[in-house]
Structure formats: C-alpha cells, structure tokens
Design an enzyme around this catalytic site. Structure first.
Site, PDB file in Angstrom:
ATOM      1  N   LEU A   1      96.386  77.904  43.848  1.00 18.25           N
ATOM      2  CA  LEU A   1      96.073  76.484  43.674  1.00 18.25           C
ATOM      3  C   LEU A   1      96.580  75.556  44.777  1.00 18.25           C
ATOM      4  CD1 LEU A   1      96.734  76.045  39.838  1.00 18.25           C
ATOM      5  CD2 LEU A   1      94.540  76.307  40.993  1.00 18.25           C
ATOM      6  N   HIS A   2      97.346  76.048  45.730  1.00 15.91           N
ATOM      7  CA  HIS A   2      97.972  75.145  46.706  1.00 15.91           C
ATOM      8  C   HIS A   2      98.694  73.998  45.988  1.00 15.91           C
ATOM      9  CE1 HIS A   2      95.208  76.268  50.374  1.00 15.91           C
ATOM     10  NE2 HIS A   2      96.147  77.161  50.146  1.00 15.91           N
TER      11      HIS A   2
ATOM     12  N   ALA B   1      94.283  70.289  44.397  1.00 16.47           N
ATOM     13  CA  ALA B   1      92.857  70.012  44.563  1.00 16.47           C
ATOM     14  C   ALA B   1      92.112  71.207  45.148  1.00 16.47           C
ATOM     15  CB  ALA B   1      92.652  68.780  45.439  1.00 16.47           C
ATOM     16  N   HIS B   2      92.786  72.351  45.286  1.00 17.49           N
ATOM     17  CA  HIS B   2      92.169  73.574  45.817  1.00 17.49           C
ATOM     18  C   HIS B   2      92.359  74.691  44.797  1.00 17.49           C
ATOM     19  CE1 HIS B   2      93.380  71.868  50.024  1.00 17.49           C
ATOM     20  NE2 HIS B   2      92.323  71.261  49.538  1.00 17.49           N
ATOM     21  N   GLN B   3      91.281  75.412  44.532  1.00 16.85           N
ATOM     22  CA  GLN B   3      91.369  76.556  43.620  1.00 16.85           C
ATOM     23  C   GLN B   3      90.763  77.773  44.317  1.00 16.85           C
ATOM     24  OE1 GLN B   3      89.302  73.699  42.284  1.00 16.85           O
ATOM     25  NE2 GLN B   3      91.273  72.672  42.109  1.00 16.85           N
TER      26      GLN B   3
END
Length: 700
Positions: free
Chosen positions: A451-452, A628-630
């Site tokens: 997920l960052h 906001a990254h997956q």
C-alpha cells in the site's frame, strides 16, 4: 448506484439518542469557541506582524460550529461510504452506550450521558481517548474526528472557508486545449443478444488502458468494461466533496477493516490515472533487480527498459513545463540547505505548464495524459468499445478456459458477454474479488497486498504558502529511501491539500487549537512521507455483504521507514524556515521556535524534540497513516505456490485469463506505480498477442 461505492448493507440510521451523541461529538470537534478561547486565538493570530486576519475575521471563524451548520447529512453519507458495514454496527453500539449513564461512565468516567456533558468536558474525554493505551478508544477518536472534520471543512461553499481565506473556486486558465471528443459508451441494448469479442478488458486504468490499446492495434475486437463512470472534461467538478463522491472508491477515503490505515483509490473511467497527481517515475534499478531475483528476468531485460521509455513517450512524461509551487519550492530549498537529494518529478503533461490545483479531481484542462487522454484514445481509434458503470461479477470459464464475463450493466441488468480472452485489470482492490467469484482457488489471491503507507508532517511559515495552488507534486527527495540497506525506506514528496483533507491530517488537540491551525491554512507547507512497505500484512477480501474489505497491519520495519522519513522531512521544513512543526503523532506536541530564534536544525531544543518524535514512533493503530497506491494482491511469479499469475500475466489456473494491473507487482514498487503498471501491461499485452489461439469473433 455502483454497489462497490455504496456499500451493500443497511444505511447508517440513528435513533434519537444515538443522533444526540453524534451531534455532541461533531460539535466538540468543530465547536463554537468560548470568549477566553476567542481572546487567546485573536492575540496569537493578530499579534503577528505577518497576520492575514483581523479580530473580526477570527471572531466570526471561532463562532462557526457543526451545530450551526446542520452538517449531519454529509456526515451520514461519509459514514455509509467510508466505514465497513460491521464496523458501523460497532459504532452504533458505542453511540448507544454513550447515550446511557452506565455506558457513558465506562467510556468517559462521567455519570452524565455524553450528550449532556459541557463542551469542555466532552473535549477532555475525547483527548483522553486520543492518548489512551486502549486501541479501541484511539480508534473511536479517529473515527469521530474524520467523520466530523472532513465533510465539514470540505463542504462546498462552507462558511469556514472564508476564515481560512480559501477560494472555493479556482481561477480558470486563460487558454485551454480544444475540448476532446467524447468517448461513446455502450448500453445494455448494445450487448443483447449475446455478443462476442476477441478480448474483454476489465478495468480502464494504467493496466487496462494500455492493454486495450495494444490489443486493439493488433487487430483484435476489444471491449473495455469499467465499474466507474466516464466523465468528459466538461463534466469534471473541481470541488473536493464532489470529486471524491464521484470519482473514488466508496466516495473518498475509506478505512481498512481494523482502522489502521485510510485508503484513497480512483473509481472512474481511466482509473487512478484520471485522478492521480501526474507523478511519473520509472521503476528503480534496485527494485528491478529484486524482482528479477524472484525468477522474473524480464524486469532486467532491455525490453522492459524500452517499455518504460515507450510509456514516458506516450504519456508525455517530462520536467520541461514544471513550475514549482510554494510547498514544492520549500522541499527543494530545505534539501539544498541540508545537502539532501532532490529532483524534479516528471509529470505526464507533455512538458506543458499545468498549474491546475485539482489533479485529484480529474484534469478538466485536458492536459494530463492519463489513460483517458492517451492509451484509451489509441484503443478507440482502433475500434475498441467501452462500457462504463458496469460491474463484472465473474469470469465465465469452460473446460479450464476463460470464455467471457458476467456483468451487471449500469448496476441494473445482468448479461453474459463472450470473448476468446479475458484480461482482468480491475485494480489491486478488485481483481482478487473477480478471480475468487470466478471460482479460482489459488491461495495467493488477495494476499501480499502492498500500500505504500504514508504520513504527513507540517511546517508553518511566516509567509503564505498556499498548498492548494499551482502544479502539485513536482519535486521529490530520495534521502530516506534506503533505510535498511535493502532498498526499503521512504520518499519525500509534496501533497496537495484542500480544506477537507487538510483538516483530517492535521493533529487535533482541542477545538480551539485545531481552529487556530485551520485559520493559518495558507501558511502551512505539508510534506508527504511515502514508504515502500516490505513486510506489513495486507490482504483483500469480500465481507458477508459482498463488499471489498482491506485488512492491513503495519509492521515494525515499515513503521520505522515512515518514522525516518518523518524525521528527514521535519529537518527539511526546518531548514527551509518553518517556525512551527507538527507531526500526525497523537502523543507528540508541536515544536515552536521562539521569536528570537533562527529556524535551525542545530537548535538544541529542536534536536530534543526530534528525539521525542523518534521515541514516540508510530502506534500499532497507525495514527495518521493513509495510502493512495495499491499493489501486489495477485502477484506474478514462477510458481503457483507463491503467485497467482505466470511471468506472462496469465493465471496459473485458467487459460486465456490474464491479469494486467498493479496487483501483479511482486513487491511494492517504491515509486508512484502508474509508469511501472503501464510498462508491465505492455509486456502482458505482448504475451497475449503471441499466445492468441487464432480464433475470430464477431465485431460489435
């Protein structure tokens, strides 16, 4: 209504007593301040030579509250979209307890019902929850805080905006590129009787858009299906609440099941590329080497390098037109002062000046080359067809081969659509659910989610910063990217924060303190710490109602990466001249330089404060953590024991069923994943073309 953006569960309705508790909580977080608080706030803000407020401004701002703004409908909508269904039931139980004397005593230490407590006492209770050693109470604080402040401060035309000196509308550019031709979307009637395509691509984001373009250019009949809605540039609304409600999963930030991280993901035609912040970074070589060591030699091949270059060329990734806004300039200045790495960050804007303020709401100017302005137009020019607002329930499988999909068109009518090949590019959040509902049983489906995880630090300056204006995310520092010597750490970038988001990432230490920070919104520079998660435990699953749920537990290693990035970012802010510094940590008070002190990283008091930041760390509940990254939930590999897909992108279990999105990533990319996803989609597309079985199908 899209069932994946409005939860398949009863709406969050409250009885009279529960509503009274919720109203009291809302009125605590955004409260009408008392005379003493107004006096102190006026002295603090108007006593500065660089003040931008008058006493009258502050008094008006201080008197605004949730009770006077009747904001419950917006809060109710926020709860129904952002909180998992069974967590809503838990919240309902807590509200019931607080509305009764015995339950209130257990949770607050007062015999009075929560709603009967004076505002000052409610505030003390909530602050105790914030700092409690009991995780459930800290989570209760987080929930009340977010569901109150985000919809209140983000509300279009909010009275609060005037006190913050936030313009509710942006200044339109003098020139705008010609309006682009609309994409034509299919309807249910276009798909019955049963139609057949060469390829169905599920998803229109970074992976799906590229795949659709490449297969259409290869002469295949292609249908692209997306559950999100298509918005033409003329239909995009550059307002925070509208943008989130229209173009994001669950209408904006939603929480992991455990409440440990808040998640932001695009859900519109073009996927995340429509709403991302234009950041275009290539996968770094040490990550490519790591993936190659797992048997995926393609990532060290000249072909992958050429694909990265090809992506850059097609999306117009460049630093030529960058004009750093004030916060990005602060990042650069602080890094220069300290000798830290910094670089301009490529934007996918063809080198054009793009000071839009609102990339997260879609590119109304038509400059950003998300898939909607690039790859999907290539697909359209080569005959591809498109279907929006339609959920793919499952892939149709016969004799071990994909033969089509079952889709609910416009969330209303089901239809089967046939194809020789199916490509699932529905995102790391939804690709696992489609595969599972299709009958695939690989144990890795939905696992290994990356997920960052991010955090934000804040610096307040004497001058106006205006973090909501200009080109967003144009600079980056890698000073903390290799914390463990194995390529894991954090990047430091600059976020764009409009009032709703700003209000919920700021620490809340009481209504007066929070309002004081919000009133100085224009003087705040935020720094984004984006970590490359290594061994946190993340997974995607469906709940009992069929809704996508994220499970996530932040590891000690990844917590440390964020913390090191936070320390570096605070040093950068300090070196750039910040007079006041904040973290999102519940238990760490802000740092203030005295009037006679220079902003210096060598200041002994500042060094002592940084040590407090280090020692406090990040609690298990992940206070202030979001993403906001997956990535990685259906990762590729060399064996079905450790992966869902082959190195070609084809699933191990079903022939002619491919994955082509960021869920394929073997580990976290460590950079904004759009460019990597698009280059990987070129690789998958090549394999689909090479392995085509030669069958033909009718064109629509």
């Amino acid at each position: 209504m899209d069932p994946n953006r409005s939860l398949n569960a009863p709406t969050f309705d409250l009885n009279e007593d529960q509503l009274a508790v919720m109203a009291a909580a809302m009125d605590t977080f955004v409260a009408q301040l008392n005379d003493q608080e107004v006096k102190e706030m006026t002295e603090k803000l108007c006593g500065q030579s660089n003040s931008i407020h008058t006493p009258e401004d502050i008094k008006e701002f201080a008197q605004l509250s949730n009770s006077s703004m009747d904001n419950w409908p917006a809060v109710k909508a926020f709860l129904n979209r952002a909180v998992a269904a069974d967590k809503r039931l838990e919240l309902s139980m807590v509200l019931t307890l607080l509305s009764m004397r015995p339950g209130s005593f257990v949770l607050t230490g007062h015999y009075q019902r929560f709603q009967d407590l004076p505002r000052e006492e409610r505030e003390k209770v909530i602050l105790k929850w914030k700092d409690s050693y009991i995780p459930q109470l800290r989570l209760l604080y987080k929930l009340f805080f977010s569901v109150t402040c985000h919809p209140t401060y983000g509300k279009k035309g909010s009275e609060l905006h005037r006190g913050m000196q936030y313009p509710s509308t942006r200044v339109e550019p003098e020139e705008r590129p010609p309006v682009k031709e609309r994409f034509e979307m299919l309807n249910y009637e276009d798909l019955v009787p049963e139609k057949k395509f060469d390829v169905i691509v599920v998803g229109s984001g970074a992976g799906g858009g590229v795949t659709a373009a490449e297969l259409a250019k290869a002469g295949k009949s292609v249908l692209v299906i997306d559950k999100g809605k298509y918005y033409h540039e003329d239909e995009m609304e550059l307002y925070e609440p509208n943008a989130f409600a229209n173009m994001y999963e669950y209408g904006g930030f939603f929480s992991s099941y455990e409440g440990t991280i808040n998640i932001l993901a695009g859900s519109a035609f073009g996927g995340g590329t429509t709403v991302n912040w234009s950041a275009s970074l290539k996968l770094q070589h040490f990550v490519r080497e790591e993936w190659a060591k797992q048997g995926l030699s393609h990532f060290l091949s000249p072909k992958f390098s050429r694909d990265l270059d090809r992506v850059f060329e097609r999306i117009g990734a460049s630093t030529a037109g960058i004009k750093h806004n004030n916060p990005n300039g602060i990042l650069i200045k602080g890094c220069q002062e300290l000798g830290y790495h910094h670089a301009d960050l490529h934007q996918n804007t063809d080198g054009k000046d793009h000071q839009c303020n609102f990339c997260f709401a879609g590119c109304k100017d038509g400059i950003k080359n998300g898939t909607m302005n690039a790859w999907l137009r290539d697909a359209k020019d080569h005959g591809a067809k498109f279907l929006d607002r339609s959920k793919v329930n499952r892939v149709l499988i016969q004799k071990g081969r994909a033969v089509g999909v079952e889709v609910t068109v416009h969330y209303d009518k089901k239809v089967n659509i046939l194809a020789d090949q199916v490509v699932v590019a529905a995102s790391s959040l939804h690709t696992p659910g489609i595969l599972t509902r299709s009958g695939l049983t690989n144990k890795n489906i939905g696992q290994h989610l990356r997920l960052h995880p991010c955090s934000i630090t804040f610096g307040y300056f004497d001058q106006n910063v205006d973090c909501f204006q200009g080109s967003i995310m144009t600079a980056v520092s890698n000073v903390a990217e290799n914390v463990d010597g194995e390529g894991y750490g954090a990047k430091i970038e600059v976020p764009c924060l409009h009032p709703g988001s700003f209000s919920t990432v700021l620490p809340w230490r009481g209504a007066a303190h929070h309002k004081s920070l919000m009133a100085r919104y224009r003087k705040c520079a935020p720094m984004l710490i984006l970590s490359r998660d290594k061994d946190s435990k993340g997974a995607i699953r469906d709940d009992a109602n069929g809704n996508m749920v994220v499970d996530f537990a932040l590891s000690n290693h990844d917590r440390h990466s964020i913390l090191v990035g936070m320390i570096r970012s605070l040093q950068i802010l300090c070196a750039a001249g910040a007079r006041e510094l904040h973290t999102g940590q519940f238990g760490v008070d802000p740092f203030y330089f005295e009037k006679n002190e220079e902003s210096s990283v060598n200041n002994p008091r500042f060094e002592e404060w940084l040590e407090k930041v280090r020692k406090y760390g990040l609690p298990q509940d992940g206070a202030g953590i979001f993403c906001a990254h997956q990535m990685g939930s259906c990762r590729m590999g060399i064996s079905p024991k450790v992966s869902v897909a082959k190195p070609t992108g084809e699933t191990w279990e079903v022939k002619n069923l491919y994955i082509s999105d960021a869920s394929l990533f073997p580990t976290a990319s460590g950079v904004n994943p759009m460019v990597t996803t698009e280059a990987l989609a070129l690789h998958v597309s090549d394999n689909i073309i090479k392995n085509a079985n030669g069958s033909t199908s009718s064109k629509l």
